[in-house]
Structure formats: C-alpha cells, structure tokens
Motif scaffolding. Structure first.
Motif, PDB file in Angstrom:
ATOM      1  N   LYS A 160       0.805  -1.219   0.000  1.00 39.05           N
ATOM      2  CA  LYS A 160       0.000   0.000   0.000  1.00 39.05           C
ATOM      3  C   LYS A 160       0.838   1.269   0.000  1.00 39.05           C
ATOM      4  CE  LYS A 160      -4.053  -1.835   2.448  1.00 39.05           C
ATOM      5  NZ  LYS A 160      -4.898  -1.684   3.678  1.00 39.05           N
ATOM      6  N   GLY A 161       2.139   1.139   0.214  1.00 40.49           N
ATOM      7  CA  GLY A 161       2.956   2.339   0.280  1.00 40.49           C
ATOM      8  C   GLY A 161       4.426   2.052   0.473  1.00 40.49           C
ATOM      9  N   THR A 162       5.216   3.119   0.472  1.00 44.61           N
ATOM     10  CA  THR A 162       6.671   3.032   0.551  1.00 44.61           C
ATOM     11  C   THR A 162       7.188   4.090   1.514  1.00 44.61           C
ATOM     12  OG1 THR A 162       7.001   2.140  -1.679  1.00 44.61           O
ATOM     13  CG2 THR A 162       8.799   3.450  -0.767  1.00 44.61           C
ATOM     14  N   VAL A 163       8.242   3.751   2.258  1.00 46.34           N
ATOM     15  CA  VAL A 163       8.945   4.747   3.052  1.00 46.34           C
ATOM     16  C   VAL A 163      10.437   4.602   2.776  1.00 46.34           C
ATOM     17  CG1 VAL A 163       9.065   3.253   5.106  1.00 46.34           C
ATOM     18  CG2 VAL A 163       9.309   5.728   5.353  1.00 46.34           C
ATOM     19  N   LEU A 164      11.097   5.738   2.590  1.00 41.76           N
ATOM     20  CA  LEU A 164      12.535   5.782   2.335  1.00 41.76           C
ATOM     21  C   LEU A 164      13.202   6.610   3.424  1.00 41.76           C
ATOM     22  CD1 LEU A 164      12.507   6.668  -1.498  1.00 41.76           C
ATOM     23  CD2 LEU A 164      12.323   4.401  -0.446  1.00 41.76           C
ATOM     24  N   PHE A 165      14.221   6.044   4.043  1.00 44.74           N
ATOM     25  CA  PHE A 165      15.047   6.772   5.004  1.00 44.74           C
ATOM     26  C   PHE A 165      16.363   7.082   4.318  1.00 44.74           C
ATOM     27  CE2 PHE A 165      18.491   6.800   8.079  1.00 44.74           C
ATOM     28  CZ  PHE A 165      18.021   7.621   9.089  1.00 44.74           C
ATOM     29  N   ARG A 166      16.727   8.349   4.260  1.00 41.20           N
ATOM     30  CA  ARG A 166      17.949   8.772   3.581  1.00 41.20           C
ATOM     31  C   ARG A 166      18.757   9.669   4.504  1.00 41.20           C
ATOM     32  NH1 ARG A 166      16.398   5.214   0.994  1.00 41.20           N
ATOM     33  NH2 ARG A 166      15.941   5.062  -1.239  1.00 41.20           N
ATOM     34  N   ASN A 167      19.608   9.040   5.340  1.00 41.57           N
ATOM     35  CA  ASN A 167      20.447   9.824   6.256  1.00 41.57           C
ATOM     36  C   ASN A 167      19.632  10.859   7.037  1.00 41.57           C
ATOM     37  OD1 ASN A 167      22.973   8.710   6.249  1.00 41.57           O
ATOM     38  ND2 ASN A 167      23.955  10.386   5.162  1.00 41.57           N
ATOM     39  N   ASN A 168      18.604  10.379   7.714  1.00 36.29           N
ATOM     40  CA  ASN A 168      17.722  11.164   8.585  1.00 36.29           C
ATOM     41  C   ASN A 168      16.637  11.948   7.857  1.00 36.29           C
ATOM     42  OD1 ASN A 168      18.756  10.409  11.136  1.00 36.29           O
ATOM     43  ND2 ASN A 168      20.482  11.802  10.855  1.00 36.29           N
ATOM     44  N   GLN A 169      16.616  11.920   6.539  1.00 40.52           N
ATOM     45  CA  GLN A 169      15.475  12.445   5.802  1.00 40.52           C
ATOM     46  C   GLN A 169      14.523  11.288   5.504  1.00 40.52           C
ATOM     47  OE1 GLN A 169      17.918  14.504   2.626  1.00 40.52           O
ATOM     48  NE2 GLN A 169      16.310  16.036   2.877  1.00 40.52           N
ATOM     49  N   ILE A 170      13.229  11.564   5.576  1.00 45.74           N
ATOM     50  CA  ILE A 170      12.217  10.528   5.343  1.00 45.74           C
ATOM     51  C   ILE A 170      11.328  10.942   4.189  1.00 45.74           C
ATOM     52  CG2 ILE A 170      10.329   9.189   6.357  1.00 45.74           C
ATOM     53  CD1 ILE A 170      11.468   9.862   9.102  1.00 45.74           C
ATOM     54  N   PHE A 171      11.076   9.994   3.293  1.00 42.64           N
ATOM     55  CA  PHE A 171      10.180  10.206   2.153  1.00 42.64           C
ATOM     56  C   PHE A 171       9.132   9.101   2.164  1.00 42.64           C
ATOM     57  CE2 PHE A 171      14.347  11.875   1.199  1.00 42.64           C
ATOM     58  CZ  PHE A 171      14.097  13.112   0.638  1.00 42.64           C
ATOM     59  N   VAL A 172       7.888   9.468   1.903  1.00 42.10           N
ATOM     60  CA  VAL A 172       6.794   8.503   1.979  1.00 42.10           C
ATOM     61  C   VAL A 172       5.890   8.627   0.758  1.00 42.10           C
ATOM     62  CG1 VAL A 172       4.720   7.831   3.264  1.00 42.10           C
ATOM     63  CG2 VAL A 172       6.791   8.457   4.505  1.00 42.10           C
ATOM     64  N   ALA A 173       5.414   7.484   0.268  1.00 43.02           N
ATOM     65  CA  ALA A 173       4.329   7.436  -0.725  1.00 43.02           C
ATOM     66  C   ALA A 173       3.273   6.504  -0.152  1.00 43.02           C
ATOM     67  CB  ALA A 173       4.832   6.924  -2.064  1.00 43.02           C
ATOM     68  N   LYS A 174       2.122   7.058   0.227  1.00 40.52           N
ATOM     69  CA  LYS A 174       1.054   6.241   0.788  1.00 40.52           C
ATOM     70  C   LYS A 174       0.149   5.737  -0.321  1.00 40.52           C
ATOM     71  CE  LYS A 174       1.207   8.527   5.280  1.00 40.52           C
ATOM     72  NZ  LYS A 174       0.448   9.233   6.350  1.00 40.52           N
ATOM     73  N   GLU A 175      -0.849   4.954   0.045  1.00 42.71           N
ATOM     74  CA  GLU A 175      -1.711   4.294  -0.932  1.00 42.71           C
ATOM     75  C   GLU A 175      -2.304   5.314  -1.897  1.00 42.71           C
ATOM     76  OE1 GLU A 175      -5.005   0.721  -0.995  1.00 42.71           O
ATOM     77  OE2 GLU A 175      -4.823   1.965   0.796  1.00 42.71           O
TER      78      GLU A 175
END
Length: 329
Positions: free
Chosen positions: A251-266
């Motif tokens: 249903k979605g994705t979360v990316l952690f990039r050296n303390n930055q967070i990116f999300v794509a929800k459903e």
C-alpha cells in the motif's frame, strides 16, 4: 528509589558517550568507573570534571563488590560482555549492555535466562529504537499505512576498515566479528524492529578485505510470510558514514535517507518528503533509568533484540563460509 546508581564498565570512546548521557539524567548517579586502562580513566575524568571524586577500579569484579551500584553499563570489548554481564547480575545489578550484546546466540540465551532467574533488568543499547525518524517509520508501518511489507533494501557505508585498523575491533578474539557485528548490527536491528518481521532464512556473501574480520557484507533475509530484505554493509568505504533504508509495502513506501524521510502512501505514485514534526528522541541511558525506576514496563531495546541479531549474524557468517548456502533459522 529516587536515583539509579551506575557502575560504568569500560570508559573508552563509547563508554565516555554513555557517561555523557548519564550526566544529563537527573535521576542517574555514576558511582564507579571500571577500566584497566589508566589512559582511559584519565581521559574520562579530564572530559568530565564532575567525576573527579568517583571511585575508580581496574578490576570490574572489585567494582561490582565495592561500588554500591544499582545498575551497570557494560561498554567493554565484545568478548568480555558475557562474563561481565553474568558477574553484574550475580552482584545484584541491572545491566545495560552495549551492542552487539554478547558473543553468540548461545551466550545470549544463557544471559537472558540468568537475568530472569535473578529478577534483574537486561537491555541492549540499540539507540535507534529511541530516535525520532525511526520511531516515525516504526509507527507508520505498525499502523498499517504501508500495508503488507514485501521488500526492504538496507544500506550502510562507513570507513570502518581504515578507522578501526590497529584497534581491538579488528581482533576477533576481542571483537567476535567485524563491521556486520559492529555498526552493521544496528542496521539489522532497526529493520527488524520497525517492521516486526521474523527472519526465516539467511544467505550471505562476505569479504574481509585483508582483515581478520568481516568488512563488506551482502546479506539477504527471507522473512516468515514472504518478505525479502537485502542488507548491504560496506566497511571498506572511503566516506565517513551513510545509511539508507527503503521499505516497500503493498500500500505504500517509506525511504530513510540519512535522517530524511520520504513517503508514498496508498494511491500516491511519487514519494513526498516528510516535513511534519517527528517524535521526540531519547537515548538508551535515559530509557534504562526509567525502566529501573518502574516508569516503563520494558526497555526500548530488550535483550531479546540482542539474541535475534546474534542469530541472524551467525547465520550470515555460516552462509558466507559455506559458499552462500541458505541457512534456516
């Protein structure tokens, strides 16, 4: 009990970090420092003048008997953790253990059982359980926002090989392993913690890069339920530090990039950076004080986390030693 009196066993670099944190907790008091190195004792007393009158011991057993402590923090070389942990528990102390807990899963099981038998708290200093960005990811996944987790890609790069040359960390008799057992231990732990997934099997390719211990590791874990994770632990990197974790659900994705967070929800096809205020961060020392004082019922990283990572790490070493053989847990 109004204050928790601490004995710190091992006051090298990481030991001094634990001292720094404890001094920021009003309900904590350091009553003893144990380390056979006179230089390390001198360094910690110079850095923290408020410790000038704190008792010093070259033998941790003498410290346990004489320091009048309630709890111990063990920050010695990894091979010493089990023996020192048992001694602290037998001496009536609660124990906070630096990662990667103890040497091997068998010793982990024995130590956990012993702590239970003497009714003392035992926890591991996996600090990511208490850091805001990881708490956010944990809550996002556990709240069902990403659905069923299918795939994880975790990457850590550090100039570990160069930075630890000539130290005990590259001596297997003291370290019990290399980068995968050291900084890589945190990466394995945080993925298992935020996802709640149970490892089923492990395969690995490992290169020591001329060292006596593992330096670069490519580890694949299959989890119960079918999810797959790849762990890329690079200890031969030229850069100081970088860490990425990508977690994909149905249903979605979360990316952690050296303390930055990116999300794509459903329903979202593009990731969006999270700019909301993240959960407050804490640290294992403050958390352990709260545990001993009865303010929380369980440590943020209980000893079971150390056992779980020991089993995965052992399986990775075994797989790599046997031509990337699949090892079932």
């Amino acid at each position: 009990m109004e204050k928790v009196r601490f004995l710190v066993i091992g006051v090298g670099g990481m030991g001094r970090e634990h001292v720094r944190r404890l001094l920021q907790v009003p309900e904590a008091e350091i009553v003893g420092l144990a380390d056979p190195s006179e230089a390390s004792i001198d360094q910690v007393k110079q850095r923290f003048p408020e410790l000038v009158n704190v008792a010093v011991y070259t033998d941790y057993r003498e410290a346990i008997a004489q320091a009048n402590a309630d709890a111990a923090i063990i920050v010695s070389p990894h091979s010493m953790h089990f023996e020192q942990g048992i001694a602290c528990l037998d001496g009536g102390l609660h124990v906070l253990m630096e990662k990667p807990f103890v040497d091997g899963s068998e010793n982990a099981e024995r130590l956990i059982a012993h702590a239970a038998s003497v009714n003392k708290h035992l926890a591991v200093a996996y600090q990511r359980h208490l850091i805001g960005p990881y708490i956010y990811i944990h809550d996002l996944i556990r709240g069902g926002e990403l659905g069923t987790i299918n795939y994880i890609c975790a990457y850590q790069a550090q100039s570990w090989l160069k930075g630890t040359t000539g130290t005990w960390r590259q001596n297997p008799a003291l370290s019990c392993g290399g980068q995968l057992n050291d900084s890589g231990s945190h990466l394995l732990d945080v993925v298992l913690w935020v996802t709640g997934l149970e490892p089923e099997s492990v395969t690995a390719v490992i290169d020591n890069r001329g060292s006596q211990v593992d330096i670069d590791s490519a580890v694949t874990i299959r989890f119960v339920g079918g999810a797959i994770a790849t762990f890329n632990v690079v200890g031969s990197s030229s850069i100081g530090w970088h860490e990425d974790v990508s977690i994909h659900g149905d249903k979605g994705t979360v990316l952690f990039r050296n303390n930055q967070i990116f999300v794509a929800k459903e329903g979202q096809r593009e990731i969006v950076e999270v700019t909301d205020e993240l959960p407050a961060s804490s640290d294992p020392n403050r958390d352990f004080v709260d545990l001993v004082l009865g303010r929380v019922s369980e440590a943020a990283a209980p000893s079971s986390c150390g056992l779980r990572i020991a089993r995965v790490t052992e399986a990775a070493w075994k797989s790599a030693a046997n031509g990337s053989q699949l090892i079932r847990l």
